[in-house]
Design an enzyme around this catalytic site. Sequence first.
Site, PDB file in Angstrom:
ATOM      1  N   ASP A 102       0.834  -1.201   0.000  1.00 25.77           N
ATOM      2  CA  ASP A 102       0.000   0.000   0.000  1.00 25.77           C
ATOM      3  C   ASP A 102       0.874   1.259   0.000  1.00 25.77           C
ATOM      4  OD1 ASP A 102      -2.197  -1.647   0.193  1.00 25.77           O
ATOM      5  OD2 ASP A 102      -2.287  -1.502   2.387  1.00 25.77           O
TER       6      ASP A 102
HETATM    7  N1  URA Z   1      -1.149  -6.057   3.793  1.00 22.45           N
HETATM    8  C1  URA Z   1      -1.703  -4.823   3.785  1.00 22.45           C
HETATM    9  O1  URA Z   1      -2.744  -4.608   4.341  1.00 22.45           O
HETATM   10  N2  URA Z   1      -1.045  -3.858   3.144  1.00 22.45           N
HETATM   11  C2  URA Z   1       0.144  -4.041   2.532  1.00 22.45           C
HETATM   12  O2  URA Z   1       0.706  -3.091   1.977  1.00 22.45           O
HETATM   13  C3  URA Z   1       0.707  -5.328   2.549  1.00 22.45           C
HETATM   14  C4  URA Z   1       0.040  -6.329   3.194  1.00 22.45           C
END
Ligand code: URA
Length: 242
Positions: A102
């Site tokens: 993310d």
């Molecule tokens: N899980 C998440 O919620 N976000 C990420 O960036 C990676 C794994």
Amino acid sequence: MRLAKYLALCGVASRRKAEQIITSGRVEIDGIMITVPQHRVKEGDRVTVDGRAVKPAGKKEYLLLDKPAGYLSTVSDPYGRPTVLELIGRRPARLYPVGRLDLDTTGLLLLTDDGELAYRLTHPRFGVEKRYRVRVKGVPSPAVLTRMSRGMLLDDGPTAPAKVRLLRRSRESAVLEILLHEGRKRQVKRMCDAAGYPVQQLRRTGFAFLSAAGLESGTYRRLGEAEVRRLYRLVGLADPLS
Ligand code: URA
């Protein structure tokens, strides 16, 4: 390998023509002009012709980046937001991230142009381990941690068993380590949300056997041959370098 042969392999010219290109001073290795066609090219050398980088056709790239927050794990963004490729100065067009982190997640992200390896590393069938360090709001009890590790019901189905342990706690928050073998969209955040402990900070600290040791945020390194071979073995592919 000799420089002239290397240039031929890169498709720059025939070997004989490549020798002329070299002797006329148009070739540099790591910024130093080389005029000897017999000069040996070593693993990791950056070879340029007239200032443009060249590499053998079919030679794949494997970069490990420590992603900072604020960069998208995509190749480009229609809104012009910064992407992880901007951290890889030279922007080779075919390089893409293996899976996603993310925008606000930091940590390990592999980038490659090796489509088959990328596919297998992200496919749940191969169960490659991803390790996360997660700060959550509130302090989950041991019973909650057990529930999270057995599997949480999310809107796209139950999660596979995971390893979840408490690393640190304060009055208002806790730091967990979560090991996953699947990689669904926003999985860690959704698991923590479903348990009632929203994520405040998320970092991927491990991807397969790779760790961020020695990497600073926003920097990357090239994987070594042994590491690439190990990744290949891990997902059942034949040795890439044989
Ligand atoms: N899980 C998440 O919620 N976000 C990420 O960036 C990676 C794994």
